[in-house]
Enzyme design. Structure first.
Site, PDB file in Angstrom:
ATOM      1  CD1 TRP A 107      -2.029  -2.342   1.615  1.00 20.72           C
ATOM      2  CD2 TRP A 107      -2.946  -1.269  -0.132  1.00 20.72           C
ATOM      3  NE1 TRP A 107      -2.982  -3.164   1.061  1.00 20.72           N
ATOM      4  CE2 TRP A 107      -3.558  -2.545  -0.005  1.00 20.72           C
ATOM      5  CE3 TRP A 107      -3.351  -0.429  -1.166  1.00 20.72           C
ATOM      6  CZ2 TRP A 107      -4.567  -2.980  -0.879  1.00 20.72           C
ATOM      7  CZ3 TRP A 107      -4.358  -0.869  -2.033  1.00 20.72           C
ATOM      8  CH2 TRP A 107      -4.942  -2.128  -1.877  1.00 20.72           C
ATOM      9  CG  ASP A 177      -3.135   3.994   4.236  1.00 22.21           C
ATOM     10  OD1 ASP A 177      -4.155   3.810   4.928  1.00 22.21           O
ATOM     11  OD2 ASP A 177      -2.936   3.432   3.142  1.00 22.21           O
ATOM     12  CE  LYS A 201      -8.552  -1.913   4.337  1.00 21.58           C
ATOM     13  NZ  LYS A 201      -8.508  -3.205   3.693  1.00 21.58           N
TER      14      LYS A 201
HETATM   15  N1  PMP Z   1      -4.270   1.449   2.208  1.00 19.69           N
HETATM   16  C1  PMP Z   1      -4.371   0.301   2.882  1.00 19.69           C
HETATM   17  C2  PMP Z   1      -3.490   0.085   4.071  1.00 19.69           C
HETATM   18  C3  PMP Z   1      -5.285  -0.671   2.473  1.00 19.69           C
HETATM   19  O1  PMP Z   1      -5.375  -1.826   3.142  1.00 19.69           O
HETATM   20  C4  PMP Z   1      -6.113  -0.430   1.352  1.00 19.69           C
HETATM   21  C5  PMP Z   1      -7.156  -1.421   0.863  1.00 19.69           C
HETATM   22  N2  PMP Z   1      -7.047  -2.693   1.283  1.00 19.69           N
HETATM   23  C6  PMP Z   1      -5.958   0.775   0.666  1.00 19.69           C
HETATM   24  C7  PMP Z   1      -5.043   1.698   1.124  1.00 19.69           C
HETATM   25  C8  PMP Z   1      -6.796   1.086  -0.539  1.00 19.69           C
HETATM   26  O2  PMP Z   1      -8.075   1.395  -0.090  1.00 19.69           O
HETATM   27  P1  PMP Z   1      -9.314   1.649  -1.042  1.00 19.69           P
HETATM   28  O3  PMP Z   1      -9.572   0.374  -1.758  1.00 19.69           O
HETATM   29  O4  PMP Z   1     -10.383   2.044  -0.078  1.00 19.69           O
HETATM   30  O5  PMP Z   1      -8.957   2.753  -1.970  1.00 19.69           O
END
Ligand code: PMP
Length: 366
Positions: A107, A177, A201
């Site tokens: 991520w 994040d 989550k």
């Molecule tokens: N950051 C993290 C730590 C994630 O786990 C995720 C999705 N699993 C995201 C960003 C991306 O999130 P989204 O699909 O809501 O854009």
């Protein structure tokens, strides 16, 4: 009806109390202290008294749950965490200004990819060469004094790596994040310039993202952008610049309220530690039948990837798990293997059921 224990990384399990409340409100909403609305919350105007009350309560409860100081604004936005990864660059950095990124997993890569069109991405530290199994030592980070911000991924949902401490970044604000670990333990918001988290989550359903931002940073001019990409415009409109994801906001509100009623983040921190300990002990005590490769000091309490010693057993493991009422365990395609996501809505009993199944599977396949 028999609901399984759901270890999905997100969308993830929601508390049963929340789902029951939502079920009752689905046909006709009756807000606290309000008359029956005559319609579902999902059918009502976001400008009406019922939804305005829902939105306001969600913010009050989130502020109380996390401990968000008044110097910070809270936004409830659509677009997911990925959208924020682009918007933070547009809102807080001048075009081409450096921004420091600490890369600790998948991520972090996404964050860099989204910001790159707008900023000079600098990788201040990375654990990629070692396969994202640790958090790089703060002493080894190479930060730029002229960076707009330093970005970290507090918990890497796929690689199962988590920051244990808040890193010191001096005058350059720290952006984080927190999608997969927000509200799982006490958080000193004051140490951060900005925190963002997709809700799917720990905070509720997919479709809504929380941004917690130090108000003075919003005075930065950033880069030319449309109002819909401008955090100031969203704040001025109370996150209702356009039609907000009202159903998702409502579910988030219920989930946050549930966490407060359960005793708040301290209680969930304790439960998370107990759940994680149980699972890691089972993996580490399996004589190599199961394996987790993450540096013990950086192991996530929320997302626990693990591998069977022989990947040919994976399909059988998953099928047996399903039969035992344990779902969502298949690992992300980037890593393969298994992953158990054990967010706040996962009861200790769910992890007990999983570890009992793991021991049983091992006994019969060793
Ligand atoms: N950051 C993290 C730590 C994630 O786990 C995720 C999705 N699993 C995201 C960003 C991306 O999130 P989204 O699909 O809501 O854009």
């Amino acid at each position: 009806m028999s609901r399984a224990y759901n270890f999905s990384p997100g969308p993830a399990a929601l508390p049963e109390d929340v789902l029951r409340r939502a079920q009752a409100d689905m046909l006709e909403y009756v807000g606290p202290g309000q008359a029956a609305a005559g319609a579902s919350i999902v059918e009502l105007s976001h400008r009406g008294p019922e939804f305005l009350d829902v939105a306001q309560r969600a913010e009050v409860d989130l502020r109380a749950l996390i401990g968000i100081p008044d110097a910070y604004a809270v936004l409830f936005l659509a677009g997911g965490a990925t959208t924020q990864q682009a918007l933070i660059a547009l809102n807080f950095a001048a075009m081409g200004q450096p921004a420091d990124y600490v890369l600790t997993g998948h991520w972090g890569h996404t964050a860099i990819k989204q910001a790159r069109p707008y900023v000079d991405v600098r990788i201040a530290a990375s654990s990629e060469a070692e396969g994202f199994k640790a958090i790089p030592d703060r002493a080894d980070w190479r930060l730029s004094a002229d960076a707009a911000y330093v970005h970290i991924t507090a918990n890497e949902t796929i690689h199962g790596v988590e920051f244990r401490d808040t890193p010191e970044t001096g005058d350059v604000p720290l952006f984080a994040d927190f999608s997969s670990s927000i509200a799982s333990e006490p958080l000193d918001v004051g140490r951060y310039g900005l925190i963002y988290a997709g809700a799917q989550k720990n905070l509720g359903p997919v479709g809504i993202t929380v941004v917690i931002v130090r108000r003075d940073l919003l005075e930065r001019s950033g880069q030319p952008r449309a109002g819909i990409f401008d955090y100031r415009a969203h704040l001025a409109a109370d996150s209702m610049l356009n039609t907000p994801p009202s159903w998702n906001w409502y579910l988030l509100g219920l989930t946050v309220k549930w966490m407060r009623d359960e005793g708040g983040v301290e209680v969930f921190a304790e439960r998370s530690r107990a759940k994680a300990r149980l699972l890691y002990d089972t993996i580490d005590g399996s004589d190599g039948f199961y394996r987790n490769d993450v540096d013990v000091a950086a192991r996530s309490r929320m997302n626990i990837p693990f591998f069977l010693h022989d990947a040919r057993l994976d399909a059988e493991f998953l099928a047996g798990a399903r039969e035992a009422g344990l779902i969502g365990l298949k690992g992300h395609r980037v890593l393969g293997g298994m992953r158990a996501s054990i967010y706040n809505a996962m009861p200790v009993a769910g992890v007990e059921a999983l570890t009992a199944y793991m021991r049983d599977f091992q006994q019969h396949r060793s």
